[in-house]
Design an enzyme around this catalytic site. Sequence first.
Site, PDB file in Angstrom:
ATOM      1  N   THR A 179       0.833  -1.214   0.000  1.00  0.00           N
ATOM      2  CA  THR A 179       0.000   0.000   0.000  1.00  0.00           C
ATOM      3  C   THR A 179       0.863   1.258   0.000  1.00  0.00           C
ATOM      4  O   THR A 179       1.723   1.420   0.853  1.00  0.00           O
ATOM      5  CB  THR A 179      -0.916   0.013   1.239  1.00  0.00           C
ATOM      6  OG1 THR A 179      -1.562  -1.251   1.356  1.00  0.00           O
ATOM      7  CG2 THR A 179      -1.955   1.116   1.127  1.00  0.00           C
ATOM      8  N   HIS A 205       2.543  -5.353  -4.280  1.00  0.00           N
ATOM      9  CA  HIS A 205       1.228  -5.990  -4.183  1.00  0.00           C
ATOM     10  C   HIS A 205       0.227  -5.209  -5.015  1.00  0.00           C
ATOM     11  O   HIS A 205      -0.135  -4.087  -4.663  1.00  0.00           O
ATOM     12  CB  HIS A 205       0.748  -6.029  -2.734  1.00  0.00           C
ATOM     13  CG  HIS A 205       1.628  -6.827  -1.821  1.00  0.00           C
ATOM     14  ND1 HIS A 205       1.650  -6.638  -0.459  1.00  0.00           N
ATOM     15  CD2 HIS A 205       2.509  -7.826  -2.068  1.00  0.00           C
ATOM     16  CE1 HIS A 205       2.499  -7.480   0.096  1.00  0.00           C
ATOM     17  NE2 HIS A 205       3.047  -8.206  -0.863  1.00  0.00           N
ATOM     18  N   MET A 299       0.876  -2.641   4.177  1.00  0.00           N
ATOM     19  CA  MET A 299       0.211  -3.317   5.289  1.00  0.00           C
ATOM     20  C   MET A 299       0.892  -4.650   5.571  1.00  0.00           C
ATOM     21  O   MET A 299       1.464  -5.270   4.686  1.00  0.00           O
ATOM     22  CB  MET A 299      -1.254  -3.592   4.941  1.00  0.00           C
ATOM     23  CG  MET A 299      -2.156  -2.383   4.963  1.00  0.00           C
ATOM     24  SD  MET A 299      -3.905  -2.855   4.863  1.00  0.00           S
ATOM     25  CE  MET A 299      -4.002  -3.511   3.201  1.00  0.00           C
ATOM     26  N   ASP A 302       4.761  -8.790   5.148  1.00  0.00           N
ATOM     27  CA  ASP A 302       5.368  -9.531   4.047  1.00  0.00           C
ATOM     28  C   ASP A 302       6.805  -9.059   3.837  1.00  0.00           C
ATOM     29  O   ASP A 302       7.062  -7.864   3.710  1.00  0.00           O
ATOM     30  CB  ASP A 302       4.553  -9.331   2.762  1.00  0.00           C
ATOM     31  CG  ASP A 302       5.036 -10.207   1.612  1.00  0.00           C
ATOM     32  OD1 ASP A 302       5.682 -11.233   1.883  1.00  0.00           O
ATOM     33  OD2 ASP A 302       4.764  -9.851   0.450  1.00  0.00           O
TER      34      ASP A 302
END
Length: 359
Positions: A179, A205, A299, A302
Amino acid sequence: MRKLISDMLNKHPLMEVIGIARNGKDAVEKVRDLHPDVITMDIEMPMMNGLEALKLIMDQMPIPVVILSSTTKHNTENAVLAIEYGAVDVIAKPGGAISLNLHEIEKEIVEKVFAASNVGIQTLTRKITPPQKRYTAPPTRMNTASDSRIIPSVPVQTVNFSKNITLIAQTFVIIGTSTGGPRALQEVITRFPAEFPYPILIVQHMPPGFTKSLAERLNGLSEIAVKEAEHGELIENGTAYIAPGGLHLKFEKSRTGYQIVLDGNEAPRSGHRPAVNVLLESAATHKELKFVTAIMTGMGSDGKEGMELLRASCKTITIAESQKTSVVYGMPKAIIDAGLSDEVKDVQEIANAILGNLK
C-alpha cells in the site's frame, strides 16, 4: 454497485457509510458537506470521472481515497495515475464495470478501506520529488511525465559506475512494497542513472493487469528500463523487473546468467501473490550473489520471514522506509522491529541509500 459496497462496509463494527454519490461531481460536493474519513471511488463515472474528482478532493480537502476499477488497459493506466495523484490503494473489480460478483473480494474491500482510515494524509499529499537531472524518455517509452517538474530538495547522489554491463552483475537490488508503493517506487526508481549497472527485482502488491500499467508508467519516467517480468527471460543489468499481479516472482541460474521464474501454482502468502517473502526466499538460494534490499510502505509483514532467511544465507544490506514517509507503516516496521534493517530512511533518501551501498 454502490449498494453492494455500502452493505459490505456497514457490516464492519467500526465503519459507517455516511454518504453515497452518483458521480464525481456529486462526490466532491458530498465530501465538502459530510467530511468523511475515507472515500471509495470508481474511475469511470458520468459528469466528472474519478481522476478529475480525485484531483479536486486532494487539492482542496485531502482525504484517503480507495479506487475500485475494472481491469481494462485504459482503466489500469488511470488507476496507476490515481495513486500518483494521491489515492491510497486500488482494488480490481472481479467482473468488469458492473461487478455483481463483488462479494468475492469483500474481505479485500473492507480491509483496504479500514486501513485507509489510519493513513497519515501528509504521506498522500506530499509531492513526489522529481529527479534532478532533466531528460526526455526515448520515443519507445510511454512518456507521460509532467512538464512542470521542479528541482528537488533532495539531490541525486552521483556514483561513477562501470560502463561494462554485458555480464550479469554479482549484486542484485530487491525492493518490496505494498500500500502506497507505486508512489514510493516512483520516488526511488526515477532517481537511478541511465548507466545503473545492476538488475532490480520488485514485488509490489497489485492486482493482475495493474502491474503492467505501473511498469509502463515508471518506464516512461525513468532513465533505466522498467518492465513487467516475463517467465523465462534473462535478467539484464540496468533493468527493473516488476512481478506481475497474480504470480510469484523467483529467479534461477541459467547457462548465460539468471532468468525470471514466474509461479502461479504456489499459493498466495498471507493473501499475496506475488509475495515479497517468496522473492527473498528465492534470492537466498543464490549464495554466490550479494543483495541490497529495500522494504517500503505497506500493510502487514510480508518480507520479514524472507529477509531473515536471506540475511542468514547471503551478504545483504537492508534498508527500511521510515515511519515518517510510509503511507502504511506495516512492512518496514516488521523489518525494523525484528532487527533486520541496516538503515532506516525517508522515501526520498532510499535511492541514494541504495546507490551508496552499491559503490
